[in-house]
Design a protein around this motif. Structure first.
Motif, mmCIF file in Angstrom:
data_model
loop_
_atom_site.group_PDB
_atom_site.id
_atom_site.type_symbol
_atom_site.label_atom_id
_atom_site.label_comp_id
_atom_site.label_asym_id
_atom_site.label_seq_id
_atom_site.Cartn_x
_atom_site.Cartn_y
_atom_site.Cartn_z
ATOM 1 N N VAL A 13 -36.678 27.629 -23.877
ATOM 2 C CA VAL A 13 -36.774 26.221 -23.643
ATOM 3 C C VAL A 13 -36.704 25.626 -24.996
ATOM 4 C CG1 VAL A 13 -38.002 24.376 -22.659
ATOM 5 C CG2 VAL A 13 -38.079 26.565 -21.145
ATOM 6 N N ALA A 14 -35.840 24.533 -25.215
ATOM 7 C CA ALA A 14 -35.595 23.748 -26.653
ATOM 8 C C ALA A 14 -36.812 22.839 -26.404
ATOM 9 C CB ALA A 14 -34.325 23.287 -26.762
ATOM 10 N N LEU A 15 -37.763 22.886 -27.456
ATOM 11 C CA LEU A 15 -39.080 21.839 -27.458
ATOM 12 C C LEU A 15 -38.448 20.723 -28.061
ATOM 13 C CD1 LEU A 15 -42.233 23.688 -27.543
ATOM 14 C CD2 LEU A 15 -41.243 22.784 -25.611
ATOM 15 N N ASP A 16 -37.394 19.960 -27.835
ATOM 16 C CA ASP A 16 -36.964 18.600 -28.774
ATOM 17 C C ASP A 16 -37.871 17.565 -28.541
ATOM 18 O OD1 ASP A 16 -35.193 20.248 -30.002
ATOM 19 O OD2 ASP A 16 -33.711 20.137 -28.354
ATOM 20 N N PHE A 17 -38.888 17.705 -29.268
ATOM 21 C CA PHE A 17 -39.854 16.277 -28.908
ATOM 22 C C PHE A 17 -40.136 15.631 -30.337
ATOM 23 C CE2 PHE A 17 -40.865 18.827 -25.242
ATOM 24 C CZ PHE A 17 -40.641 17.805 -24.111
ATOM 25 N N LEU A 123 -21.409 25.547 -36.066
ATOM 26 C CA LEU A 123 -22.156 24.797 -35.139
ATOM 27 C C LEU A 123 -21.354 24.327 -34.214
ATOM 28 C CD1 LEU A 123 -24.194 22.681 -38.083
ATOM 29 C CD2 LEU A 123 -25.055 24.512 -36.478
ATOM 30 N N THR A 124 -21.756 23.782 -33.041
ATOM 31 C CA THR A 124 -20.959 23.699 -31.769
ATOM 32 C C THR A 124 -20.580 22.012 -31.990
ATOM 33 O OG1 THR A 124 -22.880 23.246 -30.523
ATOM 34 C CG2 THR A 124 -21.672 25.227 -29.994
ATOM 35 N N SER A 125 -21.179 21.416 -32.814
ATOM 36 C CA SER A 125 -20.887 19.989 -33.155
ATOM 37 C C SER A 125 -19.617 19.737 -34.008
ATOM 38 C CB SER A 125 -21.827 19.293 -33.810
ATOM 39 O OG SER A 125 -22.441 20.083 -34.848
ATOM 40 N N THR A 181 -27.016 31.236 -26.516
ATOM 41 C CA THR A 181 -26.216 30.171 -26.206
ATOM 42 C C THR A 181 -26.840 28.942 -25.903
ATOM 43 O OG1 THR A 181 -25.796 30.944 -23.913
ATOM 44 C CG2 THR A 181 -24.340 32.049 -25.533
ATOM 45 N N PRO A 182 -26.696 28.060 -26.658
ATOM 46 C CA PRO A 182 -27.076 26.729 -26.192
ATOM 47 C C PRO A 182 -25.937 26.059 -25.351
ATOM 48 C CG PRO A 182 -26.828 26.833 -28.436
ATOM 49 C CD PRO A 182 -26.524 28.002 -27.937
ATOM 50 N N GLY A 183 -25.758 25.043 -24.977
ATOM 51 C CA GLY A 183 -24.656 24.350 -24.391
ATOM 52 C C GLY A 183 -24.773 24.664 -22.950
ATOM 53 N N VAL A 184 -25.955 24.925 -22.324
ATOM 54 C CA VAL A 184 -26.029 25.462 -20.846
ATOM 55 C C VAL A 184 -26.548 24.257 -20.020
ATOM 56 C CG1 VAL A 184 -27.046 27.131 -19.235
ATOM 57 C CG2 VAL A 184 -26.029 27.772 -21.728
ATOM 58 N N ARG A 185 -25.943 24.187 -18.869
ATOM 59 C CA ARG A 185 -26.619 23.251 -17.975
ATOM 60 C C ARG A 185 -26.250 23.829 -16.467
ATOM 61 N NH1 ARG A 185 -28.063 21.287 -21.410
ATOM 62 N NH2 ARG A 185 -27.897 19.065 -22.695
ATOM 63 N N PRO A 186 -27.770 23.695 -15.886
ATOM 64 C CA PRO A 186 -27.739 24.053 -14.548
ATOM 65 C C PRO A 186 -26.952 22.991 -13.816
ATOM 66 C CG PRO A 186 -29.887 23.813 -15.469
ATOM 67 C CD PRO A 186 -29.053 23.204 -16.467
ATOM 68 N N ASP A 193 -24.804 15.136 -24.615
ATOM 69 C CA ASP A 193 -23.870 15.031 -25.769
ATOM 70 C C ASP A 193 -23.368 16.517 -25.985
ATOM 71 O OD1 ASP A 193 -26.300 16.391 -26.756
ATOM 72 O OD2 ASP A 193 -26.429 15.079 -28.318
ATOM 73 N N GLN A 194 -23.765 17.470 -24.996
ATOM 74 C CA GLN A 194 -23.054 18.727 -25.221
ATOM 75 C C GLN A 194 -21.658 18.588 -24.446
ATOM 76 O OE1 GLN A 194 -23.974 21.356 -26.578
ATOM 77 N NE2 GLN A 194 -26.354 21.478 -26.751
ATOM 78 N N LYS A 195 -20.708 18.877 -25.191
ATOM 79 C CA LYS A 195 -19.240 18.531 -24.642
ATOM 80 C C LYS A 195 -18.492 19.906 -23.705
ATOM 81 C CE LYS A 195 -17.764 15.526 -28.058
ATOM 82 N NZ LYS A 195 -18.197 15.652 -29.360
ATOM 83 N N ILE A 213 -31.965 26.146 -23.221
ATOM 84 C CA ILE A 213 -31.814 25.034 -22.501
ATOM 85 C C ILE A 213 -32.895 24.097 -22.758
ATOM 86 C CG2 ILE A 213 -31.247 23.693 -20.103
ATOM 87 C CD1 ILE A 213 -30.678 26.791 -19.048
ATOM 88 N N GLY A 214 -32.490 22.606 -23.144
ATOM 89 C CA GLY A 214 -33.606 21.674 -23.523
ATOM 90 C C GLY A 214 -33.273 20.489 -22.419
ATOM 91 N N ARG A 215 -32.933 19.483 -22.786
ATOM 92 C CA ARG A 215 -33.161 18.422 -21.655
ATOM 93 C C ARG A 215 -33.134 18.470 -20.305
ATOM 94 N NH1 ARG A 215 -29.005 15.432 -25.420
ATOM 95 N NH2 ARG A 215 -28.346 17.337 -25.383
ATOM 96 N N PRO A 216 -32.225 19.366 -19.714
ATOM 97 C CA PRO A 216 -32.355 19.460 -18.416
ATOM 98 C C PRO A 216 -33.890 20.058 -17.873
ATOM 99 C CG PRO A 216 -30.289 20.626 -19.066
ATOM 100 C CD PRO A 216 -31.028 19.992 -20.237
ATOM 101 N N ILE A 217 -34.596 20.653 -18.706
ATOM 102 C CA ILE A 217 -35.738 20.836 -18.468
ATOM 103 C C ILE A 217 -37.060 19.955 -18.936
ATOM 104 C CG2 ILE A 217 -37.643 22.795 -18.848
ATOM 105 C CD1 ILE A 217 -35.368 24.807 -18.835
HETATM 106 O O1 C5P Z 1 -31.054 19.672 -24.529
HETATM 107 P P1 C5P Z 1 -30.002 20.598 -24.858
HETATM 108 O O2 C5P Z 1 -30.100 21.530 -23.663
HETATM 109 O O3 C5P Z 1 -28.633 20.204 -25.052
HETATM 110 O O4 C5P Z 1 -30.614 21.417 -26.250
HETATM 111 C C1 C5P Z 1 -29.837 22.415 -26.614
HETATM 112 C C2 C5P Z 1 -30.776 23.016 -27.768
HETATM 113 O O5 C5P Z 1 -29.948 23.933 -28.616
HETATM 114 C C3 C5P Z 1 -31.274 21.901 -29.021
HETATM 115 O O6 C5P Z 1 -32.423 22.221 -29.514
HETATM 116 C C4 C5P Z 1 -30.133 21.949 -29.962
HETATM 117 O O7 C5P Z 1 -30.434 21.689 -31.337
HETATM 118 C C5 C5P Z 1 -29.778 23.714 -30.015
HETATM 119 N N1 C5P Z 1 -28.452 23.770 -30.305
HETATM 120 C C6 C5P Z 1 -27.207 23.450 -29.845
HETATM 121 N N2 C5P Z 1 -25.807 23.990 -30.381
HETATM 122 C C7 C5P Z 1 -25.853 24.775 -31.156
HETATM 123 C C8 C5P Z 1 -27.312 25.099 -31.902
HETATM 124 C C9 C5P Z 1 -28.418 24.649 -31.259
HETATM 125 O O8 C5P Z 1 -27.167 22.676 -28.668
HETATM 126 N N3 C5P Z 1 -24.845 25.166 -31.533
#
Ligand code: C5P
Length: 240
Positions: A13-17, A123-125, A181-186, A193-195, A213-217
């Motif tokens: 769980v991504a603690l983005d607070f 970076l996925t961005s 892997t980030p960028g995961v959505r139930p 903003d994950q594309k 997984i961050g925001r969905p949780i």
């Molecule tokens: O809220 P969300 O599920 O999108 O959060 C994803 C988490 O994974 C965030 O903490 C973000 O910084 C991190 N992350 C990402 N993409 C990457 C590396 C890390 O979304 N390539």
């Protein structure tokens, strides 16, 4: 590769607070038997090592997501500091180069309880145009694969990548290798903003070993329900 005490726990769980109190309010509802916690630059810069220790005292294993990228000596020393803090996983940018990666690996191999060492690839961005602008032409998937090979040859335990790249990396680099892997959505949750997203089941089926997984949780009215749902879906996959 280091064996975790909780090999079956795939959820991080991504603690983005922005502050401690909402983070602790969430953690109060979580169970270390069902997830690990990721502490990134924002929370670590605000709250420092003491906050990581608080999480560990509550029984959680921590992924310290500070993405170190500097000269070899500095990165090795930072990894040693992370090991002293007792975190479960730490990461570095693979683009720091072979000597930086090997210095981090070598320093951690001297520690009695080293964290897992993971490399950030692309970076996925960043898309292909962004890569060209920073002098690295080529498609992101090609670069991910090249950087993953470098990370593996330097002895890292795995990489961070998009679930979209997981299958190709698995095929090229084998199974004894962590893919975080980030960028995961139930299914059914907002993408934000994950594309390029995959569901937890799709990501694990593609070869991910751990899901961030961050925001969905963190933004859910009932975070535990979301975690339980993810576990149920993944349990279904295990029985196939
Ligand atoms: O809220 P969300 O599920 O999108 O959060 C994803 C988490 O994974 C965030 O903490 C973000 O910084 C991190 N992350 C990402 N993409 C990457 C590396 C890390 O979304 N390539």
């Amino acid at each position: 590769m280091i064996q975790s005490v909780k090999p079956s726990v795939r959820l991080i769980v991504a603690l983005d607070f922005a502050a401690q109190s909402p983070a602790l309010a969430l953690i109060d509802q979580l169970d270390p038997a069902h997830c690990r916690l990721k502490v990134g630059k924002e929370l670590f810069t605000r709250l420092g090592p003491a906050f990581v220790e608080t999480l560990q005292q509550r029984g959680f294993e921590v992924f310290l997501d500070l993405k170190f990228h500097d000269i070899p000596n500095t990165v090795a020393a930072a990894c040693e500091a992370a090991a002293d803090l007792g975190v479960w996983m730490v990461n570095v940018h693979v683009t720091g180069g072979q000597r930086m990666l090997e210095a981090a690996r070598e320093r951690l191999s001297r520690m009695t309880q080293p964290p897992l060492l993971i490399g950030v690839t692309v970076l996925t961005s960043l898309d292909a145009a962004d890569l060209t602008m920073i002098g690295c032409p080529g498609s992101p998937p090609e670069r991910v694969l090249a950087l993953a090979r470098l990370a593996q040859s330097a002895g890292l335990d795995g990489i961070v990548c998009s679930p979209q790249e997981a299958a190709a990396v698995r095929e090229a680099l084998g199974n004894d290798w962590l893919l975080v892997t980030p960028g995961v959505r139930p299914a059914g949750s907002a993408t934000g903003d994950q594309k390029r997203v995959m569901t937890p089941v799709e990501a694990i089926a593609a070869g991910a070993s751990h899901l961030v997984i961050g925001r969905p949780i963190t933004q859910a009215a009932r975070p535990l329900d979301v975690i339980n749902q993810i576990e149920r879906e993944l349990a279904g996959l295990d029985t196939i």
